[in-house]
Design an enzyme around this catalytic site. Structure first.
Site, PDB file in Angstrom:
ATOM      1  N   ASP A 155       0.815  -1.212   0.000  1.00  0.00           N
ATOM      2  CA  ASP A 155       0.000   0.000   0.000  1.00  0.00           C
ATOM      3  C   ASP A 155       0.852   1.266   0.000  1.00  0.00           C
ATOM      4  O   ASP A 155       0.305   2.372   0.011  1.00  0.00           O
ATOM      5  CB  ASP A 155      -0.976   0.010   1.181  1.00  0.00           C
ATOM      6  CG  ASP A 155      -0.301  -0.166   2.535  1.00  0.00           C
ATOM      7  OD1 ASP A 155       0.764  -0.788   2.589  1.00  0.00           O
ATOM      8  OD2 ASP A 155      -0.864   0.312   3.541  1.00  0.00           O
TER       9      ASP A 155
ATOM     10  N   ASP B 198       4.906   3.821   8.095  1.00  0.00           N
ATOM     11  CA  ASP B 198       4.141   3.275   9.207  1.00  0.00           C
ATOM     12  C   ASP B 198       5.088   3.025  10.376  1.00  0.00           C
ATOM     13  O   ASP B 198       6.240   2.680  10.163  1.00  0.00           O
ATOM     14  CB  ASP B 198       3.501   1.950   8.812  1.00  0.00           C
ATOM     15  CG  ASP B 198       2.565   2.051   7.617  1.00  0.00           C
ATOM     16  OD1 ASP B 198       2.528   3.128   6.977  1.00  0.00           O
ATOM     17  OD2 ASP B 198       1.925   1.066   7.271  1.00  0.00           O
TER      18      ASP B 198
END
Length: 301
Positions: free
Chosen positions: A64, A210
């Site tokens: 992603d 992240d």
């Protein structure tokens, strides 16, 4: 400095939401940060010129965050790109992209340069006369970096009225802008601050996605103007955040507070939540200056 959010949701593309990708415009440079699926479409929707993108920064090799990259690289070829393209990302990104290009016989007609990263310490990975980019080592399930973009300090601005009042010859103007004092013909010393204006304060932007909650990054984020920090979950799913090495909105706000940043932008929301305003409400219990990333939204700083 302008930030355009192309995508800010976690995991998978949906009808109205896109995975991570954003454009940072700083000092007339255009940087693409992460390149999830749909990035090309979002670039077109937001009327961002493909030809202005010369540097792409990929945080890590979860899909992603980079599955849109090979498509963009190929489209540049179809658009007859001539300018070199530089890609900064974890070791392995060159192998992934080159394998796809080789097996599809889709070689580029422009210079494609990979800058692979593997250091666990912060390092300068891009620098020119206006901007510096450093890595921010993050804590995730695979090797991951955030990125810190910092403007360099401009030269002082010439106060034309002041230099003319002292009848200073124009041949000294460059020295004055470089910060030097001036000695007049009569021997008087005119200090530089009397002849110039302060430069516009330099801005900084930190991208962190992240990552699990990680106080080790706080010194790198200290006093930055804008911090984009992932907030995949709300505190009610804290256990899930810990298990997947992601952050909650409350944890992102805690990092912002401890780093004394000026503004926090939340993003990388799990698609389990219908109302992203809950992220802002949770973060504001810790840190008041909170904005929400949304696909297609631009922030001018």
């Amino acid at each position: 400095m302008k930030l355009t959010i192309l995508g800010c949701y976690a995991a998978t593309p949906r009808t109205f939401t896109n995975p991570t990708s954003q454009i940072l415009e700083i000092k007339n440079r255009l940087f693409l940060i992460d390149c999830g699926e749909g990035t090309q479409v979002q670039l077109r929707k937001n009327k961002i010129r493909f030809s202005k993108i010369n540097h792409i920064f990929i945080s890590h090799l979860h899909g992603d965050h980079f599955f849109g990259l090979v498509g963009l690289v190929s489209t540049f070829t179809l658009l007859n790109r001539a300018t070199d393209l530089h890609i900064y990302g974890p070791k392995g990104i060159k192998e992934i992209i080159m394998l796809q290009l080789r097996l599809s016989n889709s070689w580029t007609n422009y210079g494609l340069h990979f800058h692979e990263l593997e250091s666990s310490d912060s390092q300068v990975i891009y620098e020119d006369e206006k901007v510096t980019v450093k890595t921010i080592p993050l804590k995730h399930r695979i090797y991951t970096n955030g990125f810190l973009f910092q403007e360099k300090i401009d030269k002082r601005k010439l106060n034309v009225d002041a230099v003319q009042s002292f009848e200073i010859d124009s041949c000294y103007y460059q020295n004055i802008k470089n910060g030097k004092d001036i000695i007049l013909d009569d021997g008087r010393l005119i200090e530089n601050h009397l002849l110039t204006f302060d430069p516009v304060p330099q801005k900084s932007y930190a991208f962190c996605s992240d990552t699990a909650y990680n106080e080790k990054i706080i010194p790198l984020l200290s006093d930055v103007d804008i911090l984009y920090h992932e907030s995949t979950f709300l505190q009610s799913e804290e256990n899930l955040a810990k298990r997947t090495l992601h952050s909650t909105a409350k944890e992102a706000a805690t990092i912002a507070l401890k780093a004394t940043v000026k503004q926090l932008i939340l993003g990388h929301y799990s698609t389990r939540y219908e109302n992203i305003k809950l992220f802002k409400e949770e973060a504001e219990t810790i840190f008041p200056q909170v904005l929400l990333a949304e696909d297609g939204k631009s922030f001018d700083f």
